[in-house]
Write an enzyme that holds these catalytic residues in place. Sequence first.
Site, PDB file in Angstrom:
ATOM      1  N   ASP A  10       0.840  -1.209   0.000  1.00  0.00           N
ATOM      2  CA  ASP A  10       0.000   0.000   0.000  1.00  0.00           C
ATOM      3  C   ASP A  10       0.869   1.252   0.000  1.00  0.00           C
ATOM      4  O   ASP A  10       0.612   2.195   0.755  1.00  0.00           O
ATOM      5  CB  ASP A  10      -0.943  -0.007   1.203  1.00  0.00           C
ATOM      6  CG  ASP A  10      -2.111   0.963   1.038  1.00  0.00           C
ATOM      7  OD1 ASP A  10      -2.441   1.302  -0.117  1.00  0.00           O
ATOM      8  OD2 ASP A  10      -2.693   1.369   2.060  1.00  0.00           O
ATOM      9  N   ASN A  34       1.022   7.659   2.800  1.00  0.00           N
ATOM     10  CA  ASN A  34       1.598   6.769   3.799  1.00  0.00           C
ATOM     11  C   ASN A  34       3.075   7.046   4.073  1.00  0.00           C
ATOM     12  O   ASN A  34       3.751   6.240   4.708  1.00  0.00           O
ATOM     13  CB  ASN A  34       1.426   5.306   3.370  1.00  0.00           C
ATOM     14  CG  ASN A  34       0.004   4.822   3.571  1.00  0.00           C
ATOM     15  OD1 ASN A  34      -0.778   5.443   4.280  1.00  0.00           O
ATOM     16  ND2 ASN A  34      -0.335   3.722   2.930  1.00  0.00           N
ATOM     17  N   ASP A  73       1.878   2.840   8.009  1.00  0.00           N
ATOM     18  CA  ASP A  73       0.713   2.035   7.632  1.00  0.00           C
ATOM     19  C   ASP A  73       1.091   0.709   6.985  1.00  0.00           C
ATOM     20  O   ASP A  73       0.967   0.522   5.773  1.00  0.00           O
ATOM     21  CB  ASP A  73      -0.218   2.826   6.712  1.00  0.00           C
ATOM     22  CG  ASP A  73      -1.617   2.194   6.671  1.00  0.00           C
ATOM     23  OD1 ASP A  73      -1.776   1.083   7.207  1.00  0.00           O
ATOM     24  OD2 ASP A  73      -2.526   2.809   6.101  1.00  0.00           O
TER      25      ASP A  73
END
Length: 216
Positions: A97, A102, A115
Site C-alpha cells: 500500500d 503513507n 501504515d
Amino acid sequence: DHLGDAAAAALVREARTTGALDHPNIVPAYALGLTSEGPMLVMKRVQGVPWSTLIHDPAHPALEGHVGDPLGRHLEILMQVSNAVEFAHRRGVIHRDLKPENVMVGDLGEVVLLDWGLAIRLQEARDESPAGTPAYMAPESLTGGVSARTDVYLLGGLLHEVITGLPPHPGNSLHEVLLSVLEGQPYRYDANVPPELAALCARAMEHEPDARFESA
C-alpha cells in the site's frame, strides 16, 4: 466500538510485522498489549507532513531550499522510501500500500514509511485476497500472485505522481480506475519530464512483474 475479531487480528498482525522491521525509515512499534477492550499497539508518534501534501504544494515550508524546483527533494524522499521497502523485502515482507499519504516527512526532514496494515509475508502472498489503494494498484494486486515486484510497481507509482501530479490510475469512478489497473497501458510522459525518470517509471510499472526491476 467497531473492534471485532477480524479487526483485532489485523491489528496484532500489523504490530508483529512492523515490530520486526527495525529501520530508520519505518515507523517503530514499541509495544503490543492486551486491554479489557482488546489488543493495544503502541507506536512512535511521527510528527511532520504527509508527502502527498508536499507533492501538491511546491511552496510548502517543508520544501525550504527546494522552492521552485522541488524535484531533487522528492527524489531524496523516494530513495529513502525505497531503502525501507528493500529492507522489508529482505526480511520477507511486502508493504502492498505504498502511496504518498503513507509517507511522513518529519520536522527535521526525516522520512518515515507508515501504515503496514496490508503488509504480508512473502510466503503468504499467493493466498491473499485483492488489497491496496485502487489508484496505485499493480495489476496482480487484483488478479493474484503479488510479490516483491508488486512494491516495485508501487514505487514507480510514487515517482509517477511526483513528475505528473497524478496517481498512476486516476479516474471518475471505481470501475474506471480498476479497468486502468487491469489494462496497464504505458503512460506517455511530457517532453519536460527528464527521460531517465520517465524510463524508470516505465520499467517499474511494467504490466508483467518479470519485466520490472528485480528489487526496490
